[in-house]
Design an enzyme around this catalytic site. Sequence first.
Site, PDB file in Angstrom:
ATOM      1  CD  GLU A 220      -3.035  -1.030   0.363  1.00 31.72           C
ATOM      2  OE1 GLU A 220      -3.294   0.098  -0.091  1.00 31.72           O
ATOM      3  OE2 GLU A 220      -3.677  -2.043   0.057  1.00 31.72           O
ATOM      4  CB  CYS A 254      -1.518   7.557   1.150  1.00 30.01           C
ATOM      5  SG  CYS A 254      -2.943   6.711   1.850  1.00 30.01           S
TER       6      CYS A 254
HETATM    7  P1  NAD Z   1       8.217   4.664   4.893  1.00 26.14           P
HETATM    8  O1  NAD Z   1       8.254   3.839   3.660  1.00 26.14           O
HETATM    9  O2  NAD Z   1       9.359   5.560   5.193  1.00 26.14           O
HETATM   10  O3  NAD Z   1       8.035   3.727   6.197  1.00 26.14           O
HETATM   11  C1  NAD Z   1       7.074   2.717   6.282  1.00 26.14           C
HETATM   12  C2  NAD Z   1       7.575   1.608   7.181  1.00 26.14           C
HETATM   13  O4  NAD Z   1       8.765   1.047   6.645  1.00 26.14           O
HETATM   14  C3  NAD Z   1       7.899   2.047   8.601  1.00 26.14           C
HETATM   15  O5  NAD Z   1       7.367   1.084   9.508  1.00 26.14           O
HETATM   16  C4  NAD Z   1       9.418   2.077   8.640  1.00 26.14           C
HETATM   17  O6  NAD Z   1       9.940   1.726   9.896  1.00 26.14           O
HETATM   18  C5  NAD Z   1       9.815   1.049   7.609  1.00 26.14           C
HETATM   19  N1  NAD Z   1      11.060   1.404   6.918  1.00 26.14           N
HETATM   20  C6  NAD Z   1      11.501   2.649   6.581  1.00 26.14           C
HETATM   21  N2  NAD Z   1      12.680   2.573   5.922  1.00 26.14           N
HETATM   22  C7  NAD Z   1      12.991   1.262   5.831  1.00 26.14           C
HETATM   23  C8  NAD Z   1      14.082   0.535   5.260  1.00 26.14           C
HETATM   24  N3  NAD Z   1      15.098   1.148   4.632  1.00 26.14           N
HETATM   25  N4  NAD Z   1      14.070  -0.815   5.360  1.00 26.14           N
HETATM   26  C9  NAD Z   1      13.050  -1.450   5.959  1.00 26.14           C
HETATM   27  N5  NAD Z   1      12.002  -0.821   6.534  1.00 26.14           N
HETATM   28  C10 NAD Z   1      11.963   0.519   6.470  1.00 26.14           C
HETATM   29  O7  NAD Z   1       6.839   5.462   4.790  1.00 26.14           O
HETATM   30  P2  NAD Z   1       6.239   6.513   5.809  1.00 26.14           P
HETATM   31  O8  NAD Z   1       7.114   7.728   5.802  1.00 26.14           O
HETATM   32  O9  NAD Z   1       5.924   5.869   7.110  1.00 26.14           O
HETATM   33  O10 NAD Z   1       4.848   6.858   5.118  1.00 26.14           O
HETATM   34  C11 NAD Z   1       4.738   7.775   4.060  1.00 26.14           C
HETATM   35  C12 NAD Z   1       4.550   7.063   2.744  1.00 26.14           C
HETATM   36  O11 NAD Z   1       3.584   6.037   2.890  1.00 26.14           O
HETATM   37  C13 NAD Z   1       4.014   7.960   1.663  1.00 26.14           C
HETATM   38  O12 NAD Z   1       4.605   7.616   0.434  1.00 26.14           O
HETATM   39  C14 NAD Z   1       2.537   7.632   1.621  1.00 26.14           C
HETATM   40  O13 NAD Z   1       1.894   7.901   0.417  1.00 26.14           O
HETATM   41  C15 NAD Z   1       2.568   6.188   1.905  1.00 26.14           C
HETATM   42  N6  NAD Z   1       1.304   5.761   2.484  1.00 26.14           N
HETATM   43  C16 NAD Z   1       0.516   4.890   1.787  1.00 26.14           C
HETATM   44  C17 NAD Z   1      -0.702   4.514   2.305  1.00 26.14           C
HETATM   45  C18 NAD Z   1      -1.613   3.548   1.618  1.00 26.14           C
HETATM   46  O14 NAD Z   1      -2.487   3.016   2.280  1.00 26.14           O
HETATM   47  N7  NAD Z   1      -1.450   3.307   0.334  1.00 26.14           N
HETATM   48  C19 NAD Z   1      -1.109   5.012   3.538  1.00 26.14           C
HETATM   49  C20 NAD Z   1      -0.274   5.881   4.217  1.00 26.14           C
HETATM   50  C21 NAD Z   1       0.942   6.251   3.692  1.00 26.14           C
END
Ligand code: NAD
Length: 464
Positions: A220, A254
């Site tokens: 997602e 998002c």
């Molecule tokens: P992110 O990808 O930075 O983090 C998401 C998760 O991944 C967190 O739990 C984090 O700890 C983990 N993570 C981060 N970097 C990592 C790495 N290098 N290796 C492994 N795990 C890692 O995203 P975010 O900043 O939490 O959220 C923002 C993004 O999420 C935006 O792009 C937004 O559009 C998207 N989003 C999508 C939805 C949806 O339902 N489609 C909902 C909310 C947010």
Amino acid sequence: MNTQTETSAVESKISGIVQNQRDYFRTKVTLPVEFRLEQLKKFEGLLRAHEDELYEAIYNDFGKSKHHTQLTELFPLFEELELAIKHLKDWAKPRKVATNLLNQPGKSYIVAEPLGTALVIGAWNFPYNLSLIPVVGSMMAGNTTVLKPSELPAETSAIMAKIINENFDPGYLHVVEGGIPETTALLDQRWDKIFFTGSPQVGRIVNQAAAPHLTNVTLELGGKNPVIIAEDASVDVSVKRMIWAKFINSGQLCLAPDYVLVHKSIKDRVMERMVHEIEKHDYTVERGNFTRIINERNFDRVVGLINPDKVYYGGESNRDERVIQPTIVHNVGLDDPIMQDEIFGPIIAVLEYETLDEAFDIVHQLEKPLAGYLFSHDRDTKERFLAEIPFGSGAINDAVMQNTNSNLPFGGVGNSGMGRYHGEYSLECFSHMKPVLEKYFDFEPDLKYYGHTDRQMKWIRMLG
Ligand code: NAD
């Protein structure tokens, strides 16, 4: 302890948790629907009992008010739990489908089979909603589940860990808190399902980690969500709905409108009306209708997208408070930094167009978005929008509200994700939908056995 010892301690703790969950799944305790219902009811009761702590934690993390949290986090979560509790018995039943003549007499159906042990990784922007609604799906399906909430809202992560880890058998449902090292160690394990919410960049890391085991993955993700306001649209209503959708959670959503394509003939009216709507709401953290930017890194990123020469309205910010005022930028082109990536903050970018082809062409030059929105009365425009613009989910003459209908699945396409969930779709998302043909012993025509005549082949073709 040195870093290497710490890393191996994290890895061995995590592999113990996962092994424990696999063993628990093999006991078959999670298979009966009655067990799943009991656990869902227990989960709902726990969340209700801890509601005040949930509000307090998220307010402390990024200033999200109780009402805002109710509307965007806990009401949707309770709605999903209530639906699951009410309908799971029906949803989990084998689903009958028609049987073709060739297989008569017989019956065909699809069985929802739990995948096994699932990993749910949550994002920070709606930490309860985006971590716990997938967990509800996994519980519905009869899996065991590890949840890794985002580490950025630290208090919300801690309260979810407390509620779950103090009340559920870790073999069944457990929270592992942490950032990249913990997530990396989790992703090194073999899972039967990984459900990830977050950025497309980290989505790729997740998909690569899943590949060696061919683990079933739902991603997602996000993207730049277009809004098209056509020349025939009712401007006041369109702008009212769009502005509300844009500034939920200070644009850290998002599904939020990212950029607006406005027909040239109505641009001035649309701009004036946007300012009117923003000022009417008086967005502030103190009023409870605005939130802080999650951290300084994101604050700097979003402020960096504001080109002062293109500001039509707003543009002010306060780094100590991590607040950015609602901002409209205009005369934006595809080469501007603001058009390179998802904004994910309280800025709306306005581009104007003259023909629908021109507007669609701009959308096509960017990655497939998570959401698409059109405001128009015109039937042809609506049909073209649906046929020509790819998006995960969308709305015509509204924005974001498609996500409040649990009968509609939620998910992305291409760069904005794969897979879908919510309501009954959550059960499917966390299950293998196993197709089965069941025959009886008392009739077996010779037709399918080799040594066919041409006439028999015609029959097979007809009955098939
Ligand atoms: P992110 O990808 O930075 O983090 C998401 C998760 O991944 C967190 O739990 C984090 O700890 C983990 N993570 C981060 N970097 C990592 C790495 N290098 N290796 C492994 N795990 C890692 O995203 P975010 O900043 O939490 O959220 C923002 C993004 O999420 C935006 O792009 C937004 O559009 C998207 N989003 C999508 C939805 C949806 O339902 N489609 C909902 C909310 C947010």
